[in-house]
Write an enzyme that holds these catalytic residues in place. Structure first.
Site, PDB file in Angstrom:
ATOM      1  NE  ARG A  83     -15.128 -10.819   9.171  1.00  0.00           N
ATOM      2  CZ  ARG A  83     -15.576 -11.285  10.339  1.00  0.00           C
ATOM      3  NH1 ARG A  83     -16.012 -12.512  10.445  1.00  0.00           N
ATOM      4  NH2 ARG A  83     -15.568 -10.496  11.393  1.00  0.00           N
ATOM      5  CE  LYS A  92      -9.493  -4.100 -12.797  1.00  0.00           C
ATOM      6  NZ  LYS A  92      -9.106  -2.996 -13.679  1.00  0.00           N
ATOM      7  CD  GLU A  95     -15.385  -1.170 -22.040  1.00  0.00           C
ATOM      8  OE1 GLU A  95     -14.238  -1.613 -22.250  1.00  0.00           O
ATOM      9  OE2 GLU A  95     -15.669  -0.485 -21.032  1.00  0.00           O
ATOM     10  CE  LYS A 117     -12.064  -8.352 -17.821  1.00  0.00           C
ATOM     11  NZ  LYS A 117     -12.965  -7.272 -17.524  1.00  0.00           N
ATOM     12  CD  GLU A 138      -5.493  -2.750 -13.553  1.00  0.00           C
ATOM     13  OE1 GLU A 138      -6.644  -3.209 -13.570  1.00  0.00           O
ATOM     14  OE2 GLU A 138      -5.235  -1.530 -13.620  1.00  0.00           O
ATOM     15  CG  ASN A 178      -7.620  -0.056 -16.869  1.00  0.00           C
ATOM     16  OD1 ASN A 178      -8.706  -0.599 -16.755  1.00  0.00           O
ATOM     17  ND2 ASN A 178      -6.654  -0.190 -15.977  1.00  0.00           N
ATOM     18  CG  HIS A 232     -11.384   2.264 -19.408  1.00  0.00           C
ATOM     19  ND1 HIS A 232     -11.263   1.733 -20.676  1.00  0.00           N
ATOM     20  CD2 HIS A 232     -12.456   1.635 -18.857  1.00  0.00           C
ATOM     21  CE1 HIS A 232     -12.199   0.829 -20.866  1.00  0.00           C
ATOM     22  NE2 HIS A 232     -12.941   0.743 -19.783  1.00  0.00           N
ATOM     23  CG  HIS A 279     -12.692   6.079 -15.588  1.00  0.00           C
ATOM     24  ND1 HIS A 279     -11.877   5.234 -14.897  1.00  0.00           N
ATOM     25  CD2 HIS A 279     -13.630   5.291 -16.172  1.00  0.00           C
ATOM     26  CE1 HIS A 279     -12.302   3.979 -15.046  1.00  0.00           C
ATOM     27  NE2 HIS A 279     -13.356   3.997 -15.825  1.00  0.00           N
ATOM     28  CG  HIS A 336     -18.181   2.736 -18.771  1.00  0.00           C
ATOM     29  ND1 HIS A 336     -17.160   3.341 -18.077  1.00  0.00           N
ATOM     30  CD2 HIS A 336     -17.666   1.564 -19.242  1.00  0.00           C
ATOM     31  CE1 HIS A 336     -16.090   2.570 -18.116  1.00  0.00           C
ATOM     32  NE2 HIS A 336     -16.369   1.477 -18.813  1.00  0.00           N
TER      33      HIS A 336
HETATM   34  N1  LIG Z   1     -16.012  -4.709 -13.606  1.00  0.00           N
HETATM   35  C1  LIG Z   1     -15.430  -4.480 -14.746  1.00  0.00           C
HETATM   36  O1  LIG Z   1     -14.433  -5.097 -15.100  1.00  0.00           O
HETATM   37  C2  LIG Z   1     -16.023  -3.442 -15.658  1.00  0.00           C
HETATM   38  C3  LIG Z   1     -15.550  -3.313 -16.975  1.00  0.00           C
HETATM   39  C4  LIG Z   1     -16.169  -2.390 -17.812  1.00  0.00           C
HETATM   40  C5  LIG Z   1     -17.228  -1.615 -17.350  1.00  0.00           C
HETATM   41  N2  LIG Z   1     -17.646  -1.771 -16.067  1.00  0.00           N
HETATM   42  C6  LIG Z   1     -18.762  -0.982 -15.547  1.00  0.00           C
HETATM   43  O2  LIG Z   1     -19.934  -1.346 -16.249  1.00  0.00           O
HETATM   44  C7  LIG Z   1     -20.867  -0.276 -16.175  1.00  0.00           C
HETATM   45  C8  LIG Z   1     -21.538  -0.089 -17.510  1.00  0.00           C
HETATM   46  O3  LIG Z   1     -22.211  -1.271 -17.827  1.00  0.00           O
HETATM   47  P1  LIG Z   1     -23.416  -1.313 -18.863  1.00  0.00           P
HETATM   48  O4  LIG Z   1     -23.076  -0.534 -20.071  1.00  0.00           O
HETATM   49  O5  LIG Z   1     -23.804  -2.726 -19.003  1.00  0.00           O
HETATM   50  O6  LIG Z   1     -24.515  -0.433 -18.114  1.00  0.00           O
HETATM   51  P2  LIG Z   1     -25.865  -0.778 -17.332  1.00  0.00           P
HETATM   52  O7  LIG Z   1     -25.693  -1.925 -16.426  1.00  0.00           O
HETATM   53  O8  LIG Z   1     -26.286   0.514 -16.741  1.00  0.00           O
HETATM   54  O9  LIG Z   1     -26.864  -1.169 -18.490  1.00  0.00           O
HETATM   55  C9  LIG Z   1     -27.226  -0.214 -19.442  1.00  0.00           C
HETATM   56  C10 LIG Z   1     -28.739  -0.052 -19.539  1.00  0.00           C
HETATM   57  O10 LIG Z   1     -29.282  -1.165 -20.218  1.00  0.00           O
HETATM   58  C11 LIG Z   1     -30.348  -1.719 -19.464  1.00  0.00           C
HETATM   59  N3  LIG Z   1     -30.335  -3.160 -19.794  1.00  0.00           N
HETATM   60  C12 LIG Z   1     -29.426  -4.065 -19.411  1.00  0.00           C
HETATM   61  N4  LIG Z   1     -29.630  -5.218 -20.053  1.00  0.00           N
HETATM   62  C13 LIG Z   1     -30.727  -5.035 -20.823  1.00  0.00           C
HETATM   63  C14 LIG Z   1     -31.407  -5.873 -21.747  1.00  0.00           C
HETATM   64  N5  LIG Z   1     -30.988  -7.091 -22.042  1.00  0.00           N
HETATM   65  N6  LIG Z   1     -32.506  -5.349 -22.351  1.00  0.00           N
HETATM   66  C15 LIG Z   1     -32.904  -4.063 -22.110  1.00  0.00           C
HETATM   67  N7  LIG Z   1     -32.268  -3.228 -21.281  1.00  0.00           N
HETATM   68  C16 LIG Z   1     -31.183  -3.719 -20.649  1.00  0.00           C
HETATM   69  C17 LIG Z   1     -30.059  -1.362 -18.047  1.00  0.00           C
HETATM   70  O11 LIG Z   1     -31.218  -1.339 -17.274  1.00  0.00           O
HETATM   71  C18 LIG Z   1     -29.456   0.032 -18.219  1.00  0.00           C
HETATM   72  O12 LIG Z   1     -30.490   0.971 -18.342  1.00  0.00           O
HETATM   73  C19 LIG Z   1     -20.087   0.946 -15.726  1.00  0.00           C
HETATM   74  O13 LIG Z   1     -20.425   1.249 -14.405  1.00  0.00           O
HETATM   75  C20 LIG Z   1     -18.644   0.485 -15.792  1.00  0.00           C
HETATM   76  O14 LIG Z   1     -17.825   1.107 -14.835  1.00  0.00           O
HETATM   77  C21 LIG Z   1     -17.074  -2.664 -15.216  1.00  0.00           C
END
Ligand SMILES: NC(=O)c1ccc[n+]([C@@H]2O[C@H](COP(=O)([O-])OP(=O)(O)OC[C@H]3O[C@@H](n4cnc5c(N)ncnc54)[C@H](O)[C@@H]3O)[C@@H](O)[C@H]2O)c1
Length: 371
Positions: free
Chosen positions: A124, A146, A188, A230, A240, A249, A252, A256, A270
Site C-alpha cells: 500500500r 507522476k 523535453e 518543474k 494537475e 504536456n 504531448h 502520444h 518519447h
Molecule cells: N513521469 C513523468 O512525469 C514523465 C515525464 C516525461 C516522460 N516520462 C516517461 O519517460 C519515458 C521516457 O524516458 P527516457 O527517454 O529516459 O527513456 P528510457 O528510460 O527508456 O531510457 C532511454 C534509453 O537509454 C538507456 N539509458 C538510460 N540511461 C543511460 C545512461 N546513462 N547511459 C546509457 N544508456 C542509458 C536506457 O536503457 C534506454 O535504452 C517515457 O515512458 C515517458 O512516458 C514520464
C-alpha cells in the site's frame, strides 16, 4: 553554476516535500546521499539492463559498503507494461520489502515511472528515490510524482501520483547515454523554454549544441533551469487540477498519438514524438491565427538542427488525421469530442485551450501529411 558545486531545488509540498540535488559526480558519493534510506546497509535498486551494465559498478562503488541489490528490467518503453509491473512487485516482495523501505529507481523515465508505480502499490505504498540517468529524466520525468505504465489503449493510462522522497541528479551519467536518447531529452528541455521562458529558449538556440556535445556547465544550467520550473509548477498544482501543470504536456497530445501509432517502440522515442508534437502544436496554433508563423519556424529550425523530427514524413508517419485523432480519443483528459490542448500565442506563451474539436485536429493533420 560552477562545475563542482551542488545545487539544491526543493519541491514544496507540505509533508510530501523533497529535495532535488544536482551535482556532477554525485554517483561516486552515493553513500553520503543514500545512507539514510538503507536498511541493514542494504538498498534495493531497480534499474534496466543498459544502465545497470554501464553504471551499476559506479553506483555500487559509490555506496561504499552499502549493499545494492539490483532488480534489473529489460530496457525500453515496452517495459512499462502490466507484465513487467507484476514481475517487479513480485521480486520486491521476494526481497522482503517493507512499507518503511525506500526503493531506488536508477535509470531513465521508463525505470522512474514503473518503479514509482511499483512503490505506490507495494504494501500500500513505500518510498522511493529517483536517480535519473537520461537527460529526459534529469530535466523532467524524475520530478513531480507522476508514475505510470502503458495500457493497450494508450500511453500512461495506468498510474498514480506518488512523490519520491528525493531526486539525486548526476549529469556525468549522461556521458554514456546514446546520442539519440540525448537528443530525445533535448526536446523535453526545449519544452521549458516554449511553455513559459523565452529567454531559456534563446539559451537553447545558443547553447543547445554545447549541451548535446557534453559541456558540463551547459548541462548543469539546463537541468537546473528546467527542474526549478518543474518544481514550482508541481508545488502549485500537484494533481494537475488548476491547469498550470497541464502546460508541461505541451506537444504531448500530438506526441502520444504518434507514439501509439508507432506502437510505443523505438521507431519513435518519447522525446522525438514530443519534439514533433510541439512543432505540430505551433503549426496548429498558427492555423488558428493565435501565433506568428515566424515563431513556429524558429522552433522547428532549432529542433530540426539537432536532428529531431519536425514533420510527419520525417517521423515516417503515414496514418491519416482521423487515425491519429482516434488515438487522442483515448487521452486521459478527454471529455466528449473535445480534448484540452496546449496551444501557444508564441515562444514562452503556451496556454490550455479547452475548446479544440478532434475533427479540427484530424483535418489539420491531413494537411500536414500532404505538406
Ligand atoms: N513521469 C513523468 O512525469 C514523465 C515525464 C516525461 C516522460 N516520462 C516517461 O519517460 C519515458 C521516457 O524516458 P527516457 O527517454 O529516459 O527513456 P528510457 O528510460 O527508456 O531510457 C532511454 C534509453 O537509454 C538507456 N539509458 C538510460 N540511461 C543511460 C545512461 N546513462 N547511459 C546509457 N544508456 C542509458 C536506457 O536503457 C534506454 O535504452 C517515457 O515512458 C515517458 O512516458 C514520464
Amino acid at each position: 553554476m560552477a562545475e563542482n558545486a551542488m545545487s539544491q531545488v526543493d519541491v514544496a509540498l507540505g509533508e510530501r516535500s523533497y529535495p532535488i540535488l544536482i551535482e556532477q559526480g554525485l554517483l561516486d558519493r552515493a553513500e553520503e546521499h543514500l545512507r539514510p534510506y538503507a536498511r541493514e546497509r542494504r538498498l534495493i535498486v531497480v534499474s534496466d539492463e543498459n544502465v545497470w551494465g554501464l553504471l551499476g559498478k559506479r553506483l555500487s562503488n559509490g555506496l561504499q559498503g552499502i549493499d545494492a541489490v539490483p532488480l534489473v528490467l529489460p530496457a525500453g518503453e515496452a517495459t512499462k507494461s502490466w507484465a513487467q509491473l507484476e514481475r517487479l512487485i513480485d521480486r520486491l516482495l521476494a526481497e522482503g520489502v517493507e512499507r518503511k523501505d525506500t526503493i531506488i529507481a536508477f535509470g531513465g523515465g521508463v525505470i522512474g515511472d514503473i518503479t514509482g508505480l511499483a512503490a505506490a502499490l507495494t504494501k500500500r505504498g513505500c518510498s522511493y528515490v529517483q536517480i535519473p540517468t537520461t537527460l529526459l529524466a534529469q530535466v523532467d520525468s524524475s520530478v513531480g510524482g507522476k508514475t505510470a505504465i502503458n495500457a493497450a489503449s494508450g500511453k500512461n493510462l495506468v498510474g498514480a501520483f506518488h512523490q519520491p522522497s528525493a531526486v539525486l541528479i548526476d549529469p556525468s551519467t549522461l556521458d554514456t547515454l546514446p546520442e539519440r536518447d540525448l537528443k530525445a531529452g533535448y526536446a523535453e528541455t526545449v519544452k521549458y523554454g516554449l511553455i513559459g521562458d523565452p529567454a531559456f529558449f534563446a539559451w537553447c538556440e545558443a547553447k543547445g549544441a554545447a549541451l548535446l556535445a557534453g559541456d558540463t556547465e551547459a548541462r548543469l544550467h539546463a537541468i537546473e533551469t528546467c527542474i526549478r520550473t518543474k518544481a514550482k509548477i508541481v508545488a502549485e498544482d500537484e494533481y494537475e487540477k488548476a491547469g498550470r501543470r497541464a502546460l508541461l504536456n505541451f506537444g504531448h497530445t500530438f506526441g502520444h498519438a504518434l507514439e501509439a501509432e508507432t506502437g510505443f517502440s523505438d521507431v519513435l522515442l518519447h522525446g522525438e514524438a514530443v519534439a514533433l508534437g510541439m512543432v505540430l502544436a505551433f503549426r496548429f496554433s498558427v492555423e488558428q491565427g493565435l501565433c506568428a508563423a515566424q515563431s513556429s519556424e524558429r522552433v522547428a529550425a532549432n529542433l530540426g538542427s539537432v536532428g529531431l523530427p519536425t514533420t510527419l514524413a520525417e517521423a515516417r508517419i503515414k496514418a491519416s488525421g482521423a487515425q491519429l485523432a482516434a488515438h487522442m480519443a483515448h487521452d486521459k483528459k478527454r471529455s466528449g469530442s473535445r480534448l484540452p490542448f496546449i496551444l501557444t500565442r508564441g515562444i514562452g506563451q503556451a496556454f490550455v485551450d479547452e475548446s479544440v474539436e478532434l475533427e479540427e485536429v484530424a483535418a489539420f493533420l491531413n494537411r500536414q501529411l500532404s505538406a
